[in-house]
Scaffold this motif. Structure first.
Motif, PDB file in Angstrom:
ATOM      1  N   UNK A   1       0.823  -1.209   0.000  1.00  0.00           N
ATOM      2  CA  UNK A   1       0.000   0.000   0.000  1.00  0.00           C
ATOM      3  C   UNK A   1       0.857   1.260   0.000  1.00  0.00           C
ATOM      4  N   UNK A   2       2.068   1.163   0.549  1.00  0.00           N
ATOM      5  CA  UNK A   2       2.994   2.293   0.533  1.00  0.00           C
ATOM      6  C   UNK A   2       4.055   2.131  -0.548  1.00  0.00           C
ATOM      7  N   UNK A   3       3.872   1.166  -1.449  1.00  0.00           N
ATOM      8  CA  UNK A   3       4.832   0.912  -2.506  1.00  0.00           C
ATOM      9  C   UNK A   3       5.890  -0.083  -2.086  1.00  0.00           C
ATOM     10  N   UNK A   4       6.874  -0.258  -2.947  1.00  0.00           N
ATOM     11  CA  UNK A   4       7.924  -1.236  -2.675  1.00  0.00           C
ATOM     12  C   UNK A   4       9.078  -0.666  -1.864  1.00  0.00           C
ATOM     13  N   UNK A   5       9.119   0.672  -1.682  1.00  0.00           N
ATOM     14  CA  UNK A   5      10.295   1.269  -1.027  1.00  0.00           C
ATOM     15  C   UNK A   5       9.963   2.285   0.063  1.00  0.00           C
ATOM     16  N   UNK A   6       9.009   1.999   0.948  1.00  0.00           N
ATOM     17  CA  UNK A   6       8.777   2.948   2.047  1.00  0.00           C
ATOM     18  C   UNK A   6       9.926   2.891   3.044  1.00  0.00           C
ATOM     19  N   UNK A   7      10.054   3.932   3.863  1.00  0.00           N
ATOM     20  CA  UNK A   7      11.098   3.927   4.882  1.00  0.00           C
ATOM     21  C   UNK A   7      10.732   2.951   5.998  1.00  0.00           C
ATOM     22  N   UNK A   8      11.728   2.562   6.774  1.00  0.00           N
ATOM     23  CA  UNK A   8      11.474   1.660   7.902  1.00  0.00           C
ATOM     24  C   UNK A   8      10.496   2.282   8.882  1.00  0.00           C
ATOM     25  N   UNK A   9      10.628   3.580   9.106  1.00  0.00           N
ATOM     26  CA  UNK A   9       9.729   4.278  10.034  1.00  0.00           C
ATOM     27  C   UNK A   9       8.291   4.235   9.530  1.00  0.00           C
ATOM     28  N   UNK A  10       8.113   4.443   8.221  1.00  0.00           N
ATOM     29  CA  UNK A  10       6.770   4.395   7.646  1.00  0.00           C
ATOM     30  C   UNK A  10       6.162   3.003   7.779  1.00  0.00           C
ATOM     31  N   UNK A  11       6.971   1.997   7.529  1.00  0.00           N
ATOM     32  CA  UNK A  11       6.477   0.622   7.614  1.00  0.00           C
ATOM     33  C   UNK A  11       6.046   0.267   9.031  1.00  0.00           C
ATOM     34  N   UNK A  12       6.845   0.653  10.003  1.00  0.00           N
ATOM     35  CA  UNK A  12       6.532   0.312  11.390  1.00  0.00           C
ATOM     36  C   UNK A  12       5.290   1.028  11.890  1.00  0.00           C
ATOM     37  N   UNK A  13       5.093   2.262  11.445  1.00  0.00           N
ATOM     38  CA  UNK A  13       3.984   3.073  11.958  1.00  0.00           C
ATOM     39  C   UNK A  13       2.677   2.855  11.208  1.00  0.00           C
ATOM     40  N   UNK A  14       2.732   2.228  10.035  1.00  0.00           N
ATOM     41  CA  UNK A  14       1.577   2.225   9.142  1.00  0.00           C
ATOM     42  C   UNK A  14       0.380   1.443   9.670  1.00  0.00           C
ATOM     43  N   UNK A  15       0.563   0.173  10.002  1.00  0.00           N
ATOM     44  CA  UNK A  15      -0.587  -0.688  10.318  1.00  0.00           C
ATOM     45  C   UNK A  15      -0.205  -1.805  11.287  1.00  0.00           C
ATOM     46  N   UNK A  16       0.303  -1.443  12.463  1.00  0.00           N
ATOM     47  CA  UNK A  16       0.812  -2.483  13.376  1.00  0.00           C
ATOM     48  C   UNK A  16      -0.243  -3.481  13.837  1.00  0.00           C
TER      49      UNK A  16
END
Length: 519
Positions: free
Chosen positions: A407-422
């Motif tokens: 949903x955030x593409x193939x290259x989101x930042x680590x911070x974005x990935x962790x905060x997105x949908x825990x």
């Protein structure tokens, strides 16, 4: 039964130093007739919270599943919601077992229904939901544990209302002799006795059974006591029986525990693994242990802890073991430190074997996918749910034929990935729509921001069964150990299609959880 009840009071008088028996207004209740049902000729095995180790902590579906498997003893926990409805929840908060947050007594039934149980995706059940699975049956016994203790919420008036409603609901839905109300708290038991003089009561204690506990049980007119298995002696169980009480010992997590309880004279035991325990007691143990890796045996993409490797080695002496993974087989093999075990990777697209340090791929499937279809349909989903901005590529097409829709593409930042949908709520809100669009695929809520797609036949249930059949085993031979059985989870098909399983809520508990298979 009147003689039995009076003998309980007489013994209580002796234990408490009274010269005459304590009195209780009204007639004491009879012992529920099904409180002495048997499992394998010994103590009745009761599901602890609806088989929390095999299905889900207090999910209504777990009770129905256990009934289907032949289990006849049950235990569950009842609280009041904010609007004074009887709901099933052990903890005071919903956080541990659901995708919601909050205190049960501060949430309405409607609000609780919006919280979904983590390993089965069912809504938090009401008491009626659970009792409906066994209503009208005369071959079951259920302990209804009262989790309503005196507090700012449970005032005297509210506690009385709770007890009246609980008693009335059980009496309306269950046959006499098939249930009892149990509790750790004496005030709550006294309240139920006051509002329902003939209600069957059970007194629970956290440690060893003592003479003082027997005196309290007699004073309350209890039918049973439920002390710790480990701490309670055979002599005290005998005393309880002489006082007219049945005894439930907890916990019995494996056959060795059950035999200990039987040797002490217990009438019932509670277990997180009632079905697997029942099979062991009947000489019908499993032959295959299939298991997930990440969050089951170890942290995500981390080495397997020594304690869990030792447990895996022990399992290997009794069962044929196989890893069933979402990742590819070489990656799993490396993560496990080249542990010699068969691996089914990519949800069944890849199979490997390892013996004497030799690792080889024995099956590798690749599938062509309609990339244009995936791009078109995922673009529509992005528009509908507001994920039109992303980093990198919108989709990742894997060589195996699997597809990842980030949903955030193939290259989101680590911070974005962790905060997105825990808690996965954002993706679970989309899940039905995604499944409807991609109905010819198995759809998984993958990673931290994505959906993963594989061919419809590529899922852990079918992958496990195909491997088993290739090695001469059947469905009944298999138990699957995993952590992600909710809708969209990597292990979800195992639950949905009906394979026996062990639920791991914390990989650090793996060694304890598999004790039911080893002891």
């Amino acid at each position: 039964m009147k003689t039995t009840a009076l003998s309980a009071l007489a013994i209580a008088a002796l234990l408490s130093g009274c010269s005459t028996a304590p009195t209780v207004s009204g007639n004491l209740p009879c012992q529920p007739r099904n409180s002495t049902l048997k499992t394998a000729g010994g103590p009745l095995v009761q599901t602890h919270r609806g088989s929390r180790g095999e299905f889900q902590d207090n999910g209504a579906g777990g009770f129905a599943w256990c009934l289907k498997k032949g289990i006849r003893g049950f235990e569950t926990d009842i609280r009041f919601s904010k609007d004074h409805e009887l709901v099933i929840m052990h903890d005071s908060r919903v956080d541990r077992t659901t995708d919601g947050k909050g205190i049960v007594e501060e949430m309405t039934l409607a609000e609780l229904r919006k919280c979904h149980l983590q390993n089965c995706s069912e809504p938090v059940p009401s008491l009626e939901d659970v009792l409906a699975t066994m209503a009208g049956r005369d071959d079951v016994f259920i302990e209804l544990e009262m989790k309503a203790y005196p507090s700012a919420f449970y005032t005297t008036e509210v506690l009385e209302e709770y007890c009246r409603k609980l008693n009335a609901t059980a009496a309306r839905m269950m046959k006499p002799g098939t249930y009892a109300f149990t509790c750790f708290n004496v005030t709550t038991l006294e309240t139920m006795r006051r509002v329902a003089p003939k209600a069957p009561l059970g007194y629970i204690m956290g440690g060893a059974l003592t003479d003082a506990h027997l005196a309290t049980a007699a004073r309350l007119g209890c039918c049973s006591v439920a002390p710790s298995l480990r701490a309670t002696s055979k002599e005290m169980v005998t005393k309880a029986h002489e006082a007219g009480l049945t005894v439930c010992l907890w916990m019995a997590q494996n056959a060795a525990d059950w035999w200990e309880a039987r040797s002490k004279g217990a009438d019932r035991v509670t277990s997180d693994y009632p079905h697997l325990l029942d099979l062991a007691l009947r000489g019908k143990r499993k032959r295959v242990v299939a298991m997930d890796l990440d969050a089951t045996l170890c942290q995500h993409r981390s080495p397997v802890p020594w304690k869990n490797l030792k447990a895996l080695e022990q399992l290997g002496t009794k069962y044929k073991c196989v890893m069933i993974g979402a990742g590819n087989a070489p990656r799993i093999y490396g993560q496990m430190g080249e542990y010699p075990i068969d691996i089914v990777g990519n949800y069944g697209m890849q199979v490997s074997e390892a013996a004497d340090g030799n690792f080889r791929i024995v099956k590798a499937v690749t599938n062509e996918v309609d990339k244009a279809f995936f791009r078109r349909e995922t673009d529509k989903l992005r528009e509908k749910y507001g994920y039109t901005k992303y980093a990198g590529e919108p989709l990742e097409f894997h060589a195996s034929g699997m597809v990842t829709f980030g949903l955030l593409g193939t290259s989101p930042s680590s911070e974005q990935k962790l905060a997105f949908d825990p808690d996965r709520k954002k993706r679970r809100a989309m899940y039905k729509d995604v499944c409807d669009v991609f109905k010819d695929y198995s759809v998984y809520i993958g990673g931290s921001t994505s959906f993963d797609f594989a061919g419809l036949e590529y899922n852990k249930y079918d992958a496990t069964l195909a491997w088993a059949k290739d090695h001469g085993f059947s469905l009944d031979d298999i138990v699957f150990i995993g952590d992600d059985f909710a809708d969209g989870g990597g292990d979800s098909h195992v639950r949905i299609k009906g394979m026996d399983r062990i639920v791991i809520n914390d990989y650090r508990n793996f060694a304890n959880a598999v004790g039911v298979l080893l002891k």
